[in-house]
Write a protein that holds these residues in place. Structure first.
Motif, PDB file in Angstrom:
ATOM      1  N   GLY A 152       0.792  -1.208   0.000  1.00  9.60           N
ATOM      2  CA  GLY A 152       0.000   0.000   0.000  1.00  9.60           C
ATOM      3  C   GLY A 152       0.832   1.269   0.000  1.00  9.60           C
ATOM      4  O   GLY A 152       2.060   1.248  -0.057  1.00  9.60           O
ATOM      5  N   HIS A 172       0.407   0.891   4.068  1.00  9.43           N
ATOM      6  CA  HIS A 172      -0.820   0.125   4.279  1.00  9.43           C
ATOM      7  C   HIS A 172      -0.613  -1.313   3.808  1.00  9.43           C
ATOM      8  O   HIS A 172      -0.115  -1.538   2.706  1.00  9.43           O
ATOM      9  N   SER A 174      -2.261  -3.282   2.087  1.00 13.62           N
ATOM     10  CA  SER A 174      -3.461  -3.249   1.239  1.00 13.62           C
ATOM     11  C   SER A 174      -3.850  -4.639   0.748  1.00 13.62           C
ATOM     12  O   SER A 174      -5.018  -4.869   0.410  1.00 13.62           O
ATOM     13  N   TYR A 177      -6.344  -5.752   3.168  1.00 12.74           N
ATOM     14  CA  TYR A 177      -7.615  -5.058   2.958  1.00 12.74           C
ATOM     15  C   TYR A 177      -8.404  -5.767   1.853  1.00 12.74           C
ATOM     16  O   TYR A 177      -9.616  -5.982   1.967  1.00 12.74           O
ATOM     17  N   VAL A 221     -10.127   0.064  -2.324  1.00 14.60           N
ATOM     18  CA  VAL A 221      -8.795  -0.306  -1.845  1.00 14.60           C
ATOM     19  C   VAL A 221      -7.699   0.399  -2.623  1.00 14.60           C
ATOM     20  O   VAL A 221      -6.620   0.677  -2.085  1.00 14.60           O
ATOM     21  N   ARG A 225      -3.688   1.553  -1.965  1.00 11.53           N
ATOM     22  CA  ARG A 225      -2.684   0.713  -2.614  1.00 11.53           C
ATOM     23  C   ARG A 225      -1.734   1.581  -3.453  1.00 11.53           C
ATOM     24  O   ARG A 225      -2.155   2.543  -4.090  1.00 11.53           O
TER      25      ARG A 225
END
Length: 267
Positions: A152, A172, A174, A177, A221, A225
């Motif tokens: 991310g 992140h 990601s 996620y 997302v 990302r």
């Protein structure tokens, strides 16, 4: 700044000299096998014309469609200049680099051909595949995390993670996620429609919810990302993943409206 260190995970699960098995490959195998077995169970339901032997026969077709479509999609959508200059690396799928949008197109092409050959209603078969598809998405995103790829954007959130293949900035996770939204949450939604509301009696409804739901989850997302290297965002903020997800949302909503406008089929 506090950051969670990336867990030390060897991307190679089994190393037997000339035989090397990576977690990435095992994740794809797990998604295909679990999805295949669950699809066969769904074929026993009385509210669909699909029978349990149809997903059984389709497993090989789906495997070819996912791998070929996913890889070609990544090559054409994200790094065509590089792979056209290094064509030998196009087949190196073990190094990572798969596109869900390409894999989806590959499965759609394989599914349409399979339905034509076996004389199965395409929308009903698409509903079965859409019910199990989040299983493969979940394992695929976990594989991305294990590979330490598709990380991310930088963040100051307390769950920011430093990825060894990126830089020293907390980012992140990601991939996790996406594993939650595209895998666990989407699986719960489409299966609730099937088991609680009898959605198979409206062919195309589950498929539409899945396609639109994935597109929406991926669009969200993408804000967390990291942009794909070498792919300039449209208008300075719309990533390639978001560009590809917008048509998915529109197509999925069309399938939903189409299914709801048609009479509900008897069980």
């Amino acid at each position: 700044m506090y950051a969670i260190p990336f867990p030390v995970i060897d991307p190679v699960a089994v190393d037997l000299g000339p035989l090397v098995i990576r977690w990435y490959a095992l994740a794809y195998i797990a998604g295909l096998v679990i999805g295949w077995r669950y699809a066969m169970r769904l074929g026993d339901r009385p509210d669909t014309p699909v029978r349990r032997e149809h997903p059984d026969m389709f497993l090989v077709w789906a495997t070819i469609g996912i791998i070929a479509g996913g890889r070609l999609g990544y090559v054409l959508f994200y790094a065509p200049e590089y792979y056209f200059a290094h064509p030998g690396e196009i087949v190196a799928v073990w190094q990572g680099g798969m596109s869900f949008h390409g894999g989806l197109l590959g499965v759609v092409a394989a599914g349409l051909l399979f339905c034509r050959v076996k004389k199965i209603p395409a929308f009903a078969f698409g509903d079965i595949l859409s019910t199990v598809a989040p299983i493969g998405l979940f394992f695929g995103r976990i594989a991305n995390f294990v590979n330490g790829e598709l990380w991310g954007r930088p963040t100051d959130a307390p769950w920011g993670m430093i990825f060894p293949r990126a830089d020293d900035q907390p980012r992140h996770p990601s991939q996790l996620y996406e594993a939650f939204l595209e895998g666990l949450l989407l699986f719960a939604v489409v299966n609730l429609l099937v088991w609680r509301f009898g959605a198979y009696r409206r062919p195309g409804l589950v498929m539409g919810v899945f396609v639109a739901g994935y597109g929406a989850a991926r669009f969200i997302v993408e804000f967390f990302r990291q942009w794909d290297e070498g792919v300039e965002p449209l208008f300075g903020w719309l990533s390639r993943g978001q560009q590809l997800s917008i048509p998915m949302i529109a197509i999925g909503l069309y399938f939903v409206v189409r299914a709801l406008r048609r009479p509900q089929q008897p069980a």
